[in-house]
Structures are given as structure tokens and as C-alpha cells.
Scaffold this motif. Structure first.
Motif: not given
Ligand code: HEM
Length: 424
Positions: A389-397
Motif C-alpha cells: 500500500e505504501e509503495i504504490l502511494k509513492r513510486f511508479d515502479a
């Protein structure tokens, strides 16, 4: 079964050579537990052939002795749910293909049968109860956000160390209420406790012994503080104040501590790294996830199936018995290859593919079944859910820039390194 990685060989060539070898070699010569197969990830065609041709297989000679391999989903379920026939008892050989070394015979509840097992498991079970997990989730999210926010941009870094090890170590330190500044000691003790002599993790047996003795002394100090204080909700205090565990001897104490460190550490860590690798190898799945974050709920169990962080659990037959038409004798070693059962297409549709929106994503063997079914499974899923959840909030890839280096072990299926890059 001697496919070696060498700098000039591409992954495709390595896999082709393994497939040829797996189908050319007489099946009675198979030793599917050879750690090299796991280090270079060439295990797949050997297990595929075993599932198709001899799902319950006897390896008569190997460097670690003779053993049965159980490779199909339903046969594994049979073994795992019949603890009265298939024992986990340490004195008979415990839960790893390789027999325990006499000087490390530390009984924890994962290597006990009933009636000893249940009460010790119950002593720490409240840690993993749903209400307590809701409380833990708040702190896990804060720590996860902090670790992700500190990651470098536009430069290659090792995802294993910067994210997977750091987050699982923080999770464990919280469960033990372990001194925060020393938390990397937990990672080190876990690595030392589970690694094979040839893995390169420690230089000598003397070094290993000394480090594990340090672990015992450190935890004994924490125990002595907490046994004399009011009960609290950390794992040490729970054991110190439970009737089933407060009078454990040093070996049992050390065994349970190491079980809880290793149980939570390697497994969650390698699922996290595996999730990045799986999405990199299956970019269309990553697009699905990026477009619909609600798929995280099925993506997490799919990662745990795909990774199978513990490749096997072993049992010892308590009586003569039959499985898959084979006669297993009392005292025989029986290895349940979860890593193979999780690729059994008779039970899991298209089992070799990584599909984040499967109809039944929780149909997998990675947490085992029966009386020893993983105690920390909900916590592991929670940590993975939050991290994504936190990765998808922050990074495109998160771009994987090179092959991972895998662990030399037939037990822990994991990674030493995974070089990645996040572009700004
Ligand atoms: C993806 C992560 C994880 C995987 C794949 C995993 C896998 C397993 C497996 C295969 C077993 C043995 C099951 C059997 O013999 O039938 C097990 C048991 C256990 N796991 Fe996990 N585990 C994970 C995370 C955790 C975490 C986070 C903790 C706690 C911090 C934990 C604690 C334990 C304990 C204490 C046992 C022993 C249970 C018993 O003997 O009753 N595990 N786990």
C-alpha cells in the motif's frame, strides 16, 4: 544434478541445461534437496518430473542420508495433518531434511509433538490474535513509510538490505520489545541459526557457537528483567508469565527464541523481496496492481505461494504407513516439499504462472497445515499488505536492474541481494 552457475551462462541457458538434466537422469538418482538447485533456482524441472512420474520418491543416498520426498499438494496435506503418524519431534530428527547437529538440539514447540506442543504454542498465540494485529498495524505502517521515504532515487541499491531486512527486523524487534539500537543482532542470529556450513554466513563452527551463545545470554538478560516485572504484551514477557513456558530450561528457552526470530524473519523478508521480483518478471501483473490497488488483498497470498519462503518441512514416520502406493517404514525421513505442492496444477490452476487476481489465492501450502500451521501468518500478510500500500502511494515502479543472488539452502528459499532502482 550439478548445474552450476557461471558468469558466462545466461539464465535461459541454465534453465535449459537443468531441464535436459532433469529428464535425462534416472529418477532413482534424484536428490531434490541438493542446496545448489535452490541457489541457482534450477529446482523446477526436477520437481515437475517427480510430480508427474513419482510423486512420493525415495532418495536412497545423499550427503544428508536417505529420505522420502512428497511432492504433490494432497499428499503433503495428508502428511501435515497426520501428526500422530508423522512426527516433528527433535529427538527423531525435527523439521529439516538435514538432521539437527547434536550440539544444537534446542527443543522449540515447532519440533514437539502433542501433548508438549499445544501449551507452549498457546503461550505466545495472543501476540497474533486479530485485535492485537490491529494495534501492531499502526506502528508497522509508520515504520514502513519511514523506511520507504529514505530510499535513494536514481541509484542502484540492494532491496534486501534496505527494505526487506530492515522492515522485518523492525517488526521482530517490536514483537520482542527488543532494544531498538541492537535490532540487527536479531537478523544476524537468524542467519547464523539457519545457514548451512557452506553458505559463507559464518567462518567456522566456533564462530557460530559463540554467536548463538551471545544470543542466549542476551535474551536471558531480557527474560530476567521481565519475569520479575508485571506481564506485558511482548513475546518474552508472554513466555515468562505463562505456566507452560515459565519453567523452560535454557535449551527450550533458546529453541523458542530462535523459532520466533527465524519464523518471523527469513520468511517475511523473502516474501517481500520475492514480491518485487515477481512483479518485475510479470510486468502485466504489475500494471493490474497499479491500476487497482484493491488487488493487494489477493496479490499478497499469491506472492507467498509463488515464493514459498520455506521450501520444505520434514517429518519422521512413527509407524509403517503407505503414501502414494509407497511403503514408508517407521523411522523413515519424510520431506514435504511445499515448494513443489504449490506448483501442483491438479489443485492450483495454472500453478506455474504468477496471477495476482486468482480466484482462490489462499489455496497454497506455504504456511503448512495441521497443528503446526504457521502462527505468524496473519502478521506476515499484514506486513506485506502495508508495504505494498505504501509503495504504490509513492513510486511508479521499482526496477530490478540485475539477477538476485539466492540463498544456498533447501529450507529457506530466499535472497541475499536484489539490485533495484527507483527513478525520481
Ligand atoms: C510469509 C511468511 C511466513 C511463512 C511462509 C511461514 C511458514 C511457516 C511454516 C511452513 C510453518 C510450519 C507449518 C507446518 O509444519 O505445518 C510455520 C510455523 C511457524 N511460524 Fe511461520 N511463516 C511465516 C511468517 C511467520 C511470522 C511472521 C512468525 C512470527 C513472528 C511466524 C512464526 C511461526 C511459528 C511460531 C511457527 C510454529 C508453529 C507451531 O509449531 O505450532 N511465522 N511457519
Amino acid at each position: 544434478m550439478n548445474i552450476q552457475t557461471s558468469p558466462g551462462i545466461s539464465r535461459q541457458e541454465l534453465m535449459r541445461a537443468a531441464r535436459e538434466d532433469a529428464y535425462a537422469m534416472p529418477i532413482e538418482d534424484f536428490h531434490p534437496g541438493a542446496p545448489q538447485l535452490f541457489r541457482n533456482d534450477t529446482l523446477w524441472p526436477y520437481f515437475e518430473r517427480l510430480r508427474n512420474e513419482e510423486p512420493v520418491h525415495f532418495c536412497a543416498t545423499s550427503p544428508v542420508g536417505a529420505y522420502w520426498s512428497v511432492t504433490k499438494y494432497n499428499d503433503i496435506m495428508h502428511v501435515d495433518t497426520n501428526a500422530g503418524i508423522f512426527s516433528s519431534d527433535l529427538s527423531l530428527g525435527g523439521i529439516m531434511l538435514r538432521d539437527p547437529e547434536p550440539e544444537y538440539m534446542w527443543p522449540s514447540f515447532i519440533v514437539m509433538d502433542e501433548p508438549q506442543h499445544g501449551p507452549q504454542r498457546k503461550a505466545v498465540a495472543p501476540m497474533f490474535a486479530p485485535a492485537h494485529l490491529d494495534e501492531l498495524a499502526v506502528a508497522i505502517r509508520t515504520r514502513t513509510a519511514d523506511v520507504l521515504d529514505r530510499l535513494p532515487r536514481n541509484e542502484t541499491f540492494n532491496f534486501v538490505d534496505r527494505v526487506s531486512v530492515e522492515l522485518t527486523t523492525q517488526m521482530l524487534a517490536a514483537l520482542f520489545d527488543f532494544p531498538w539500537a541492537d535490532r540487527r543482532k536479531l537478523t544476524r542470529w537468524s542467519d547464523v541459526a539457519t545457514s548451512l556450513p557452506k553458505s559463507g554466513v559464518f567462518e567456522s563452527e566456533a564462530q557460530r557457537r559463540a554467536e548463538l551463545a551471545e544470543c542466549g545470554d542476551y535474551f536471558a538478560r531480557l527474560w530476567n528483567e521481565r519475569v520479575n516485572a508485571a506481564p506485558r504484551s511482548d513475546l518474552i514477557s508472554m513466555m515468562a508469565h505463562s505456566d507452560a513456558t515459565r519453567r523452560m530450561d535454557r535449551a527450550n528457552f533458546l529453541g523458542n527464541i530462535i523459532l520466533l526470530i527465524v519464523g518471523g524473519n527469513d520468511t517475511t523478508r523473502n516474501s517481500m523481496t520475492g514480491s518485487v521480483l515477481a512483479l518485475s518478471e510479470n510486468p502485466e501483473q504489475f500494471e493490474k496492481l497499479r491500476d487497482d490497488h484493491s488487488l493487494i488483498d489477493s496479490f499478497v497470498p499469491e506472492v507467498i505461494r509463488w515464493q514459498t519462503p520455506l521450501a520444505h518441512m520434514r517429518r519422521t514416520a512413527l509407524q509403517d504407513t503407505e503414501l502414494g502406493g509407497k511403503h514408508i517404514k517407521k523411522g523413515d525421513r519424510v520431506v514435504m516439499w511445499y515448494v513443489s505442492g504449490n506448483r501442483d496444477s491438479e489443485v492450483i490452476d495454472d500453478a506455474d504462472s504468477f496471477i495476482i487476481d486468482r480466484a482462490q489465492p489462499r489455496r497454497h501450502l506455504s504456511f503448512g497445515f495441521g497443528i503446526h500451521r504457521c502462527l505468524g501468518m496473519r502478521l506476515a500478510e499484514l506486513q506485506l499488505k502495508i508495504v505494498w500500500e505504501e509503495i504504490l502511494k509513492r513510486f511508479d515502479a521499482i526496477e530490478v536492474v540485475d539477477e538476485p543472488k539466492r540463498v544456498y539452502s533447501n529450507f529457506v528459499r530466499g535472497y541475499e541481494t536484489l539490485p533495484v532502482r527507483i527513478n525520481a
